[in-house]
Design a protein around this motif. Structure first.
Motif, PDB file in Angstrom:
ATOM      1  N   LEU A   1       0.841  -1.114   0.082  1.00 51.34           N
ATOM      2  CA  LEU A   1      -0.055   0.223  -0.079  1.00 51.34           C
ATOM      3  C   LEU A   1       1.050   1.295   0.031  1.00 51.34           C
ATOM      4  O   LEU A   1       1.723   1.318   0.882  1.00 51.34           O
ATOM      5  N   ARG A   2       0.700   1.910  -1.090  1.00 53.31           N
ATOM      6  CA  ARG A   2       1.562   3.361  -1.263  1.00 53.31           C
ATOM      7  C   ARG A   2       0.941   4.363  -0.437  1.00 53.31           C
ATOM      8  O   ARG A   2      -0.308   4.631  -0.239  1.00 53.31           O
ATOM      9  N   LEU A   3       1.781   5.214   0.291  1.00 56.60           N
ATOM     10  CA  LEU A   3       1.437   6.447   0.923  1.00 56.60           C
ATOM     11  C   LEU A   3       1.642   7.573   0.265  1.00 56.60           C
ATOM     12  O   LEU A   3       2.458   7.631  -0.736  1.00 56.60           O
ATOM     13  N   GLY A   4       1.125   8.471   0.734  1.00 60.25           N
ATOM     14  CA  GLY A   4       1.160   9.790   0.100  1.00 60.25           C
ATOM     15  C   GLY A   4       2.565  10.482   0.031  1.00 60.25           C
ATOM     16  O   GLY A   4       3.032  11.122  -0.950  1.00 60.25           O
ATOM     17  N   ASN A   5       3.433  10.031   0.952  1.00 55.62           N
ATOM     18  CA  ASN A   5       5.070  10.539   1.069  1.00 55.62           C
ATOM     19  C   ASN A   5       6.094   9.840   0.314  1.00 55.62           C
ATOM     20  O   ASN A   5       7.267   9.899   0.456  1.00 55.62           O
ATOM     21  N   GLY A   6       5.455   8.738  -0.423  1.00 54.65           N
ATOM     22  CA  GLY A   6       6.288   8.025  -1.441  1.00 54.65           C
ATOM     23  C   GLY A   6       6.636   6.757  -0.556  1.00 54.65           C
ATOM     24  O   GLY A   6       7.226   5.879  -1.115  1.00 54.65           O
ATOM     25  N   SER A   7       6.570   6.598   0.539  1.00 55.57           N
ATOM     26  CA  SER A   7       6.871   5.333   1.241  1.00 55.57           C
ATOM     27  C   SER A   7       5.630   4.469   1.115  1.00 55.57           C
ATOM     28  O   SER A   7       4.555   4.470   0.661  1.00 55.57           O
ATOM     29  N   SER A   8       5.662   3.060   1.605  1.00 57.52           N
ATOM     30  CA  SER A   8       4.718   2.070   1.285  1.00 57.52           C
ATOM     31  C   SER A   8       4.799   0.780   2.315  1.00 57.52           C
ATOM     32  O   SER A   8       6.154   0.736   2.923  1.00 57.52           O
ATOM     33  N   TYR A   9       3.748   0.170   2.695  1.00 61.65           N
ATOM     34  CA  TYR A   9       3.750  -0.691   3.650  1.00 61.65           C
ATOM     35  C   TYR A   9       3.217  -2.293   2.861  1.00 61.65           C
ATOM     36  O   TYR A   9       2.246  -2.143   2.304  1.00 61.65           O
ATOM     37  N   GLY A  10       3.531  -3.366   3.458  1.00 62.35           N
ATOM     38  CA  GLY A  10       2.970  -4.552   3.051  1.00 62.35           C
ATOM     39  C   GLY A  10       1.647  -4.492   3.767  1.00 62.35           C
ATOM     40  O   GLY A  10       1.606  -4.080   4.911  1.00 62.35           O
ATOM     41  N   ASN A  11       0.699  -5.301   3.374  1.00 63.38           N
ATOM     42  CA  ASN A  11      -0.363  -5.423   3.779  1.00 63.38           C
ATOM     43  C   ASN A  11      -0.486  -6.242   5.260  1.00 63.38           C
ATOM     44  O   ASN A  11      -1.162  -6.000   6.051  1.00 63.38           O
ATOM     45  N   LYS A  12       0.460  -7.316   5.329  1.00 64.64           N
ATOM     46  CA  LYS A  12       0.584  -7.964   6.399  1.00 64.64           C
ATOM     47  C   LYS A  12       1.509  -7.135   7.622  1.00 64.64           C
ATOM     48  O   LYS A  12       1.009  -7.315   8.689  1.00 64.64           O
ATOM     49  N   GLN A  13       2.139  -6.280   7.328  1.00 61.20           N
ATOM     50  CA  GLN A  13       3.101  -5.407   8.114  1.00 61.20           C
ATOM     51  C   GLN A  13       1.655  -4.396   8.702  1.00 61.20           C
ATOM     52  O   GLN A  13       1.692  -4.284  10.072  1.00 61.20           O
ATOM     53  N   LEU A  14       0.697  -3.863   8.028  1.00 63.78           N
ATOM     54  CA  LEU A  14      -0.506  -2.862   8.503  1.00 63.78           C
ATOM     55  C   LEU A  14      -1.344  -3.897   9.296  1.00 63.78           C
ATOM     56  O   LEU A  14      -1.916  -3.558   9.979  1.00 63.78           O
ATOM     57  N   GLU A  15      -1.255  -5.247   9.024  1.00 66.78           N
ATOM     58  CA  GLU A  15      -2.531  -6.053   9.671  1.00 66.78           C
ATOM     59  C   GLU A  15      -1.851  -6.104  11.085  1.00 66.78           C
ATOM     60  O   GLU A  15      -2.665  -6.172  12.135  1.00 66.78           O
ATOM     61  N   LYS A  16      -0.699  -6.429  11.364  1.00 67.96           N
ATOM     62  CA  LYS A  16       0.066  -6.597  12.720  1.00 67.96           C
ATOM     63  C   LYS A  16       0.072  -5.170  13.315  1.00 67.96           C
ATOM     64  O   LYS A  16      -0.089  -5.287  14.620  1.00 67.96           O
ATOM     65  N   LEU A  17       0.347  -4.223  12.585  1.00 72.80           N
ATOM     66  CA  LEU A  17       0.181  -2.841  13.316  1.00 72.80           C
ATOM     67  C   LEU A  17      -1.107  -2.724  13.789  1.00 72.80           C
ATOM     68  O   LEU A  17      -1.209  -2.177  14.940  1.00 72.80           O
ATOM     69  N   GLY A  18      -2.161  -2.820  12.917  1.00 77.01           N
ATOM     70  CA  GLY A  18      -3.407  -2.707  13.474  1.00 77.01           C
ATOM     71  C   GLY A  18      -3.951  -3.415  14.552  1.00 77.01           C
ATOM     72  O   GLY A  18      -4.620  -3.303  15.513  1.00 77.01           O
TER      73      GLY A  18
END
Length: 218
Positions: free
Chosen positions: A83-100
């Protein structure tokens, strides 16, 4: 004879559902989410996200979904995507899943610390022994993951996740488990694209508060 045929048909249906469940759960590494799949299911995906936004009152709590086309990728917990963010960085959906998931569990724990305070065992006004006070409660009230799943049911957010099998062939317990993974990823996404104070307030007021009310009144 008709009874035997009906019984055999039912057994075959159960066996098929079990095989579908095993195929969903037993994948060692998730396949990459394809753009053509997103395009084909685009309209339905937008409806799911917009329904969640309305039911959880994102706007009221100052939560913004910066890019719907990116957050939609969270709907596919059995596939890998970035998933791309507006600042040019990105996260894997599994990373976001763990964070959430970590944020949700932390918020629920903080709520429990407040919910059961005001006793002689309190430390700085918080009850770190709240687990003992919950012994009399039903098992689901003491299971944080179960509470999040029930939260999804209370808010009619079932069938949130897209799974690689017909919905009619996926057992409800499997569907809700992946709905939770999807919800975790969405919470992870909004946590890195919104003001931390707004996210914290949203999780406390809209998620943890409702869970606490249902623990007391349910």
């Amino acid at each position: 004879m008709k009874l035997k045929i009906h019984s055999l048909s039912r057994q075959m249906s159960v066996c098929y559902k079990n095989s579908v469940t095993e195929s969903i759960l037993a994948r060692p590494s998730p396949p990459v989410l394809k753009k053509r799949l997103l395009t084909r299911q685009q309209d339905g995906n937008k409806l799911r996200i917009n329904n969640m936004i309305e039911r959880l009152e994102f706007k009221k709590h100052g939560i913004k979904c910066q890019n719907i086309s990116e957050i939609i990728k969270c709907l596919y917990p059995t596939k890998f995507s970035r998933l791309r963010l507006g600042n040019g960085s990105s996260y894997g959906n599994k990373q976001l899943e763990k964070l959430g998931r970590d944020l949700l569990l932390l918020t629920v724990n903080q709520t429990f610390l407040n919910l059961f305070k005001k006793s002689q065992q309190d430390i700085a006004g918080f009850d770190f022994n709240f687990g003992a006070k919950m012994n009399y409660m039903s098992s689901w009230k003491k299971n944080h993951l179960s509470l999040i799943r029930r939260f999804l049911k209370w808010n009619d957010l079932i069938d949130l996740a897209r799974l690689p099998a017909p919905r009619s062939q996926v057992p409800q317990r499997i569907q809700i488990a992946f709905d939770q993974k999807t919800f975790d990823a969405i919470i992870g996404y909004i946590s890195v694209t919104n003001d931390p104070e707004a996210v914290n307030g949203f999780l406390k007021e809209k998620v943890a508060k409702q869970i606490a009310q249902n623990i007391i009144l349910g």
